[in-house]
Design a protein around this motif. Structure first.
Motif, PDB file in Angstrom:
ATOM      1  N   UNK A 370       0.894  -1.345  -0.041  1.00 47.07           N
ATOM      2  CA  UNK A 370       0.066   0.083  -0.054  1.00 47.07           C
ATOM      3  C   UNK A 370       0.882   1.341   0.094  1.00 47.07           C
ATOM      4  N   UNK A 371       0.710   2.108  -0.987  1.00 51.04           N
ATOM      5  CA  UNK A 371       1.326   3.454  -1.118  1.00 51.04           C
ATOM      6  C   UNK A 371       0.577   4.684  -0.974  1.00 51.04           C
ATOM      7  N   UNK A 372       0.756   5.481  -0.244  1.00 49.88           N
ATOM      8  CA  UNK A 372       0.277   6.759   0.037  1.00 49.88           C
ATOM      9  C   UNK A 372       1.064   8.041  -0.740  1.00 49.88           C
ATOM     10  N   UNK A 397      -7.130  -6.957   4.794  1.00 47.82           N
ATOM     11  CA  UNK A 397      -5.761  -6.832   4.070  1.00 47.82           C
ATOM     12  C   UNK A 397      -4.708  -6.170   5.222  1.00 47.82           C
ATOM     13  N   UNK A 398      -5.221  -5.508   5.827  1.00 50.21           N
ATOM     14  CA  UNK A 398      -4.112  -4.650   7.073  1.00 50.21           C
ATOM     15  C   UNK A 398      -3.879  -5.656   8.079  1.00 50.21           C
ATOM     16  N   UNK A 399      -4.770  -6.489   8.530  1.00 49.98           N
ATOM     17  CA  UNK A 399      -4.468  -7.319   9.693  1.00 49.98           C
ATOM     18  C   UNK A 399      -3.686  -8.441   9.154  1.00 49.98           C
ATOM     19  N   UNK A 400      -3.978  -9.092   8.004  1.00 46.88           N
ATOM     20  CA  UNK A 400      -3.647 -10.439   7.472  1.00 46.88           C
ATOM     21  C   UNK A 400      -2.544 -10.603   6.437  1.00 46.88           C
ATOM     22  N   UNK A 401      -2.357  -9.518   5.571  1.00 48.35           N
ATOM     23  CA  UNK A 401      -1.683  -9.648   4.410  1.00 48.35           C
ATOM     24  C   UNK A 401      -0.708  -8.414   3.878  1.00 48.35           C
ATOM     25  N   UNK A 402      -0.903  -7.511   4.529  1.00 46.84           N
ATOM     26  CA  UNK A 402       0.049  -6.151   4.190  1.00 46.84           C
ATOM     27  C   UNK A 402       1.395  -6.466   4.864  1.00 46.84           C
ATOM     28  N   UNK A 403       2.285  -6.459   3.817  1.00 44.95           N
ATOM     29  CA  UNK A 403       3.588  -6.552   3.999  1.00 44.95           C
ATOM     30  C   UNK A 403       4.662  -5.316   3.860  1.00 44.95           C
ATOM     31  N   UNK A 431       6.344  -5.819   7.101  1.00 38.89           N
ATOM     32  CA  UNK A 431       7.793  -5.961   7.151  1.00 38.89           C
ATOM     33  C   UNK A 431       8.519  -4.853   6.826  1.00 38.89           C
ATOM     34  N   UNK A 432       7.984  -3.810   6.117  1.00 40.01           N
ATOM     35  CA  UNK A 432       8.487  -2.584   5.902  1.00 40.01           C
ATOM     36  C   UNK A 432       7.360  -1.470   5.863  1.00 40.01           C
ATOM     37  N   UNK A 433       7.935  -0.447   6.422  1.00 40.24           N
ATOM     38  CA  UNK A 433       6.993   0.904   6.721  1.00 40.24           C
ATOM     39  C   UNK A 433       7.944   1.870   6.254  1.00 40.24           C
ATOM     40  N   UNK A 463       8.600  -5.932  11.622  1.00 40.43           N
ATOM     41  CA  UNK A 463       8.427  -4.598  10.980  1.00 40.43           C
ATOM     42  C   UNK A 463       9.800  -3.737  11.023  1.00 40.43           C
ATOM     43  N   UNK A 464      10.197  -3.314   9.924  1.00 40.23           N
ATOM     44  CA  UNK A 464      11.526  -2.373  10.057  1.00 40.23           C
ATOM     45  C   UNK A 464      10.823  -0.790   9.483  1.00 40.23           C
TER      46      UNK A 464
END
Length: 468
Positions: A370-372, A397-403, A431-433, A463-464
């Motif tokens: 997801x890109x803002x 998707x936020x709780x279970x799939x977003x990486x 994994x990445x923010x 998460x990094x």
């Protein structure tokens, strides 16, 4: 010729070449280069601007015909007028180049012709140059010309029957007329770009595309205001990339492209839109303009119908205005489900539209990226709330799939920071923010923002947070 005369000729050539080439073109080097075979020298000259390649003809009799072995002509008005105290006008220079080629015995046929002219070109000149080129087996024609609005350019008939043409690129200020004959043929054309051109009638585009039996890439940026109910019909079995930018309100769309892999659309959406047979489409960019004078309910239905055939795509870039229309004017259950969507980029996004985005996220259950992407020239249809509602119903998707999540253009205000905090708290497999801070912020503010975000609670232990 005596030595002093030959030296003067070399000095004249050196004065026309760039400083980089002057350094490499000593007398000794010139003798060594001259011993190379013609095919190698012509390849070297093909890497130079046409102007510099022509200038080498005055070096010696050995060099005089070599530039005519280059199978391309790149006639750029800016490059040809780069030197000071220019004596000749652009048409005179180009005409002289064609004349010089014709004085050489058996010049190499021109396979690529590129003309860039922005200073009220005379259509007769362009027509003459194109006709002279199309006597040979042309593979690429690239025209970007600006003519007098009262004197448009209509392509020579020979262009529409060129069996060897692979690339056709036309760009103007709506002064290039597209008027293909009904029996035109493009058996080899693979790339077609039409930017700011004008079609003679509502079926001109259809006629042109029907002649393109192997077309793979189509770019169309057009204004149909001179025609009523323009037929934007794309029925091409081989097409893989389609980029449409429309600036009109009254037009019909029918797209049936079974091989299409990438689709981009920008502009207001017409009333009659049909998208079908898109089994291979997996990447799209949608930037639908709000159309004034149409009820938001009717326009939202039009947008929904447009989006439904795109429900199987994998990657999507979406203007936030599209999400706003769907959110405000329809039942949220009517928004198409995007079961295969892996990556979503929202451009024009602002933090106060987070509640709008949440509705869309509920329709993308398997989203992983997801890109803002904030845009300063975007005007929202909403008033700024001044606060951010707590995330109650977390999308799957936020709780279970977003990486991976990327926030580009963070200004550091409290509401934006809260949005980032909510995502970090809700995304359990993230994994990445990625955080990109506004360039206008001073270093102290940037440091404060980075330090504060680094302290936020994260549901994902792996998460990094990456700051750009």
């Amino acid at each position: 010729m005596n030595m002093s005369g030959q030296r003067r000729r070399i000095e004249r050539a050196e004065s026309c070449l760039s400083s980089v080439r002057q350094k490499s073109l000593t007398n000794t080097d010139a003798d060594i280069i001259s011993t190379l075979p013609d095919f190698l020298l012509s390849h070297i000259l093909s890497l130079l601007p046409t102007k510099d390649a022509v200038v080498t003809s005055i070096l010696s009799s050995r060099w005089r015909p070599l530039w005519t072995l280059v199978p391309l002509l790149d006639l750029d008005e800016d490059q040809l007028f780069r030197t000071q105290n220019q004596t000749f006008r652009f048409p005179e220079i180009v005409s002289r180049i064609f004349i010089l080629r014709n004085t050489v015995t058996n010049p190499t046929p021109i396979h690529k012709l590129r003309i860039r002219c922005s200073n009220n070109c005379v259509p007769l000149h362009i027509d003459t140059w194109v006709r002279a080129t199309f006597r040979h087996r042309v593979q690429e024609l690239d025209l970007s010309v600006c003519t007098d609005p009262n004197e448009p350019l209509e392509l020579p008939r020979s262009v529409f029957f060129c069996s060897t043409l692979v690339v056709l690129k036309l760009e103007g200020n709506f002064n290039i007329l597209i008027n293909p004959p009904s029996a035109c043929e493009f058996p080899s054309l693979r790339i077609l770009e039409l930017r700011n051109v004008k079609f003679v009638n509502s079926d001109s585009l259809s006629t042109l595309l029907n002649a393109c039996t192997v077309l793979q890439d189509l770019t169309l940026n057009a204004n149909f205001t001179n025609l009523e109910n323009f037929n934007l019909i794309v029925l091409v079995d081989t097409l893989k990339t389609l980029d449409l930018r429309v600036e009109s309100l009254s037009y019909k769309v029918h797209i049936n492209t079974p091989a299409l892999e990438y689709f981009s659309f920008s502009g207001p959406l017409g009333e009659d839109v049909v998208l079908e047979n898109l089994p291979n489409l997996d990447d799209t960019l949608i930037d639908i303009d709000v159309q004034h004078g149409v009820s938001i309910q009717d326009y939202a239905k039009r947008v929904r119908d447009f989006m439904r055939p795109l429900s199987n795509i994998v990657d999507m870039e979406l203007c936030i205005e599209v999400v706003e229309i769907l959110y405000n004017a329809s039942s949220h259950d009517d928004i198409p489900m995007f079961h295969n969507l892996n990556s979503l980029s929202l451009f024009g996004f602002h933090y106060f539209e987070w509640r709008v985005v949440q509705v869309l996220l509920h329709r993308t259950p398997k989203l992983q990226v997801l890109v803002f992407d904030l845009s300063s020239d975007h005007t929202s249809r909403f008033a700024i709330d001044g606060c951010l509602e707590k995330l109650q119903d977390v999308p799957e998707c936020l709780s279970s799939h977003l990486t991976a999540c990327h926030y580009r253009g963070l200004s550091g205000n409290e509401i934006e920071m809260e949005l980032v905090r909510q995502i970090l708290k809700a995304a359990r497999v993230l994994k990445t923010m990625g955080i990109s801070v506004e360039d206008t912020l001073d270093s102290e503010v940037k440091l404060r923002v980075c330090e504060e975000i680094s302290k936020y609670q994260r549901s994902s232990h792996s998460c990094q947070i990456a700051f750009d």
